[in-house]
Write a protein that holds these residues in place. Structure first.
Motif, PDB file in Angstrom:
ATOM      1  N   LEU A   4      28.825  37.058 -55.547  1.00 59.18           N
ATOM      2  CA  LEU A   4      28.850  36.100 -56.646  1.00 59.18           C
ATOM      3  C   LEU A   4      30.060  35.176 -56.526  1.00 59.18           C
ATOM      4  CD1 LEU A   4      27.239  35.332 -59.111  1.00 59.18           C
ATOM      5  CD2 LEU A   4      28.595  36.935 -60.433  1.00 59.18           C
ATOM      6  N   ILE A   5      31.187  35.739 -56.115  1.00 54.32           N
ATOM      7  CA  ILE A   5      32.389  34.920 -55.918  1.00 54.32           C
ATOM      8  C   ILE A   5      32.164  33.942 -54.762  1.00 54.32           C
ATOM      9  CG2 ILE A   5      34.809  34.997 -55.207  1.00 54.32           C
ATOM     10  CD1 ILE A   5      35.084  37.526 -56.872  1.00 54.32           C
ATOM     11  N   ASN A   6      31.556  34.423 -53.673  1.00 54.87           N
ATOM     12  CA  ASN A   6      31.269  33.537 -52.545  1.00 54.87           C
ATOM     13  C   ASN A   6      30.340  32.400 -52.956  1.00 54.87           C
ATOM     14  OD1 ASN A   6      32.825  35.037 -50.824  1.00 54.87           O
ATOM     15  ND2 ASN A   6      31.114  36.222 -50.016  1.00 54.87           N
ATOM     16  N   LEU A   7      29.332  32.720 -53.754  1.00 52.62           N
ATOM     17  CA  LEU A   7      28.407  31.688 -54.234  1.00 52.62           C
ATOM     18  C   LEU A   7      29.151  30.654 -55.081  1.00 52.62           C
ATOM     19  CD1 LEU A   7      25.496  30.623 -54.524  1.00 52.62           C
ATOM     20  CD2 LEU A   7      25.290  32.100 -56.538  1.00 52.62           C
ATOM     21  N   ALA A   8      30.008  31.120 -55.978  1.00 50.09           N
ATOM     22  CA  ALA A   8      30.782  30.190 -56.811  1.00 50.09           C
ATOM     23  C   ALA A   8      31.676  29.306 -55.942  1.00 50.09           C
ATOM     24  CB  ALA A   8      31.621  30.970 -57.821  1.00 50.09           C
ATOM     25  N   LEU A   9      32.308  29.895 -54.928  1.00 47.46           N
ATOM     26  CA  LEU A   9      33.156  29.103 -54.027  1.00 47.46           C
ATOM     27  C   LEU A   9      32.347  28.043 -53.293  1.00 47.46           C
ATOM     28  CD1 LEU A   9      35.446  31.861 -52.515  1.00 47.46           C
ATOM     29  CD2 LEU A   9      36.173  29.936 -53.908  1.00 47.46           C
ATOM     30  N   MET A  10      31.169  28.420 -52.796  1.00 42.45           N
ATOM     31  CA  MET A  10      30.345  27.458 -52.049  1.00 42.45           C
ATOM     32  C   MET A  10      29.870  26.318 -52.940  1.00 42.45           C
ATOM     33  SD  MET A  10      28.141  29.709 -49.327  1.00 42.45           S
ATOM     34  CE  MET A  10      27.492  30.868 -50.511  1.00 42.45           C
ATOM     35  N   VAL A  11      29.414  26.648 -54.149  1.00 41.31           N
ATOM     36  CA  VAL A  11      28.935  25.607 -55.064  1.00 41.31           C
ATOM     37  C   VAL A  11      30.092  24.703 -55.479  1.00 41.31           C
ATOM     38  CG1 VAL A  11      27.970  25.193 -57.359  1.00 41.31           C
ATOM     39  CG2 VAL A  11      26.958  26.930 -55.882  1.00 41.31           C
ATOM     40  N   GLY A  12      31.237  25.303 -55.814  1.00 41.35           N
ATOM     41  CA  GLY A  12      32.400  24.500 -56.193  1.00 41.35           C
ATOM     42  C   GLY A  12      32.854  23.585 -55.082  1.00 41.35           C
ATOM     43  N   GLN A  13      32.879  24.099 -53.847  1.00 42.29           N
ATOM     44  CA  GLN A  13      33.297  23.270 -52.720  1.00 42.29           C
ATOM     45  C   GLN A  13      32.268  22.187 -52.419  1.00 42.29           C
ATOM     46  OE1 GLN A  13      33.919  25.301 -49.024  1.00 42.29           O
ATOM     47  NE2 GLN A  13      35.029  23.576 -48.154  1.00 42.29           N
ATOM     48  N   HIS A  14      31.000  22.505 -52.547  1.00 43.56           N
ATOM     49  CA  HIS A  14      29.953  21.524 -52.246  1.00 43.56           C
ATOM     50  C   HIS A  14      30.033  20.311 -53.173  1.00 43.56           C
ATOM     51  CE1 HIS A  14      26.105  19.934 -50.968  1.00 43.56           C
ATOM     52  NE2 HIS A  14      25.752  19.846 -52.242  1.00 43.56           N
ATOM     53  N   PHE A  15      30.242  20.567 -54.455  1.00 41.31           N
ATOM     54  CA  PHE A  15      30.222  19.466 -55.418  1.00 41.31           C
ATOM     55  C   PHE A  15      31.589  18.818 -55.636  1.00 41.31           C
ATOM     56  CE2 PHE A  15      26.333  21.719 -56.716  1.00 41.31           C
ATOM     57  CZ  PHE A  15      25.448  20.657 -56.589  1.00 41.31           C
ATOM     58  N   PHE A  16      32.686  19.575 -55.504  1.00 37.88           N
ATOM     59  CA  PHE A  16      33.993  19.029 -55.854  1.00 37.88           C
ATOM     60  C   PHE A  16      35.071  19.284 -54.802  1.00 37.88           C
ATOM     61  CE2 PHE A  16      31.799  20.016 -59.852  1.00 37.88           C
ATOM     62  CZ  PHE A  16      31.746  18.747 -60.394  1.00 37.88           C
ATOM     63  N   GLY A  17      34.692  19.707 -53.609  1.00 37.19           N
ATOM     64  CA  GLY A  17      35.674  19.914 -52.543  1.00 37.19           C
ATOM     65  C   GLY A  17      36.537  21.133 -52.784  1.00 37.19           C
ATOM     66  N   TRP A  18      37.737  21.094 -52.219  1.00 38.64           N
ATOM     67  CA  TRP A  18      38.610  22.262 -52.329  1.00 38.64           C
ATOM     68  C   TRP A  18      39.049  22.516 -53.767  1.00 38.64           C
ATOM     69  CZ3 TRP A  18      43.560  22.003 -54.172  1.00 38.64           C
ATOM     70  CH2 TRP A  18      44.158  20.749 -54.233  1.00 38.64           C
ATOM     71  N   ARG A  19      39.140  21.454 -54.573  1.00 40.04           N
ATOM     72  CA  ARG A  19      39.509  21.639 -55.987  1.00 40.04           C
ATOM     73  C   ARG A  19      38.421  22.399 -56.730  1.00 40.04           C
ATOM     74  NH1 ARG A  19      41.057  16.094 -55.148  1.00 40.04           N
ATOM     75  NH2 ARG A  19      43.311  15.986 -54.978  1.00 40.04           N
ATOM     76  N   GLY A  20      37.183  22.050 -56.438  1.00 41.56           N
ATOM     77  CA  GLY A  20      36.069  22.762 -57.067  1.00 41.56           C
ATOM     78  C   GLY A  20      36.022  24.223 -56.661  1.00 41.56           C
ATOM     79  N   ALA A  21      36.322  24.497 -55.389  1.00 41.11           N
ATOM     80  CA  ALA A  21      36.350  25.882 -54.926  1.00 41.11           C
ATOM     81  C   ALA A  21      37.461  26.658 -55.632  1.00 41.11           C
ATOM     82  CB  ALA A  21      36.546  25.930 -53.418  1.00 41.11           C
ATOM     83  N   ALA A  22      38.621  26.029 -55.795  1.00 41.06           N
ATOM     84  CA  ALA A  22      39.742  26.694 -56.470  1.00 41.06           C
ATOM     85  C   ALA A  22      39.413  26.972 -57.932  1.00 41.06           C
ATOM     86  CB  ALA A  22      41.002  25.837 -56.360  1.00 41.06           C
ATOM     87  N   VAL A  23      38.805  25.998 -58.606  1.00 42.78           N
ATOM     88  CA  VAL A  23      38.445  26.195 -60.018  1.00 42.78           C
ATOM     89  C   VAL A  23      37.359  27.251 -60.151  1.00 42.78           C
ATOM     90  CG1 VAL A  23      37.415  25.062 -62.028  1.00 42.78           C
ATOM     91  CG2 VAL A  23      39.212  23.906 -60.737  1.00 42.78           C
ATOM     92  N   ALA A  24      36.397  27.258 -59.233  1.00 43.99           N
ATOM     93  CA  ALA A  24      35.336  28.261 -59.274  1.00 43.99           C
ATOM     94  C   ALA A  24      35.917  29.661 -59.077  1.00 43.99           C
ATOM     95  CB  ALA A  24      34.288  27.968 -58.205  1.00 43.99           C
TER      96      ALA A  24
END
Length: 124
Positions: A4-24
């Motif tokens: 679930l954490i990996n999925l959140a990281l991938m979705v966050g990075q896909h839509f918002f880059g490294w910032r999205g991955a960090a927030v996810a």
């Protein structure tokens, strides 16, 4: 769990880059972290209460049972692997017989076991 954490990281990075991955990642970890802090604060407040001490003693028996159940569940995986038996024996000897703190046993045995496993895999 980790998927679930990996999925959140991938979705966050896909839509918002490294910032999205960090927030996810932060979004997935902040709620459990706050819960752990609240439990720690409650424990610090009520640790000396006899009822809490007895409850924790009962929980230690449950944890021991869960560890034994996990060992039984993992037995088929290490049944034929002698080095794993050696590490398990060393850990048991350190914690169970010599009464060394589990943290120190893991700090010493963990890196050595990982390095040797890496060396065995590299050699094969």
């Amino acid at each position: 769990g980790p998927n679930l954490i990996n999925l959140a990281l991938m979705v966050g990075q896909h839509f918002f880059g490294w910032r999205g991955a960090a927030v996810a990642l932060a979004g997935m970890l902040v709620a459990p972290l706050v819960l752990i802090f609240l439990v720690a604060i409650a424990y610090a407040q009520y640790a000396s209460t006899p009822a809490v001490a007895h409850a924790l003693q009962g929980m230690s028996a449950v944890v021991a049972g869960l560890v034994i159940a996990m060992a039984i569940k993992l037995f088929p995986a290490i049944r034929h692997d002698l080095p794993n038996w050696g590490w398990a024996g060393l850990a048991f000897a350190g914690v169970g017989l010599l009464r060394i703190n589990l943290l120190w046993v893991l700090v010493v045995l963990g890196p050595i076991a990982v390095a040797l496993a890496w060396w065995r895999i590299r050699r094969a």
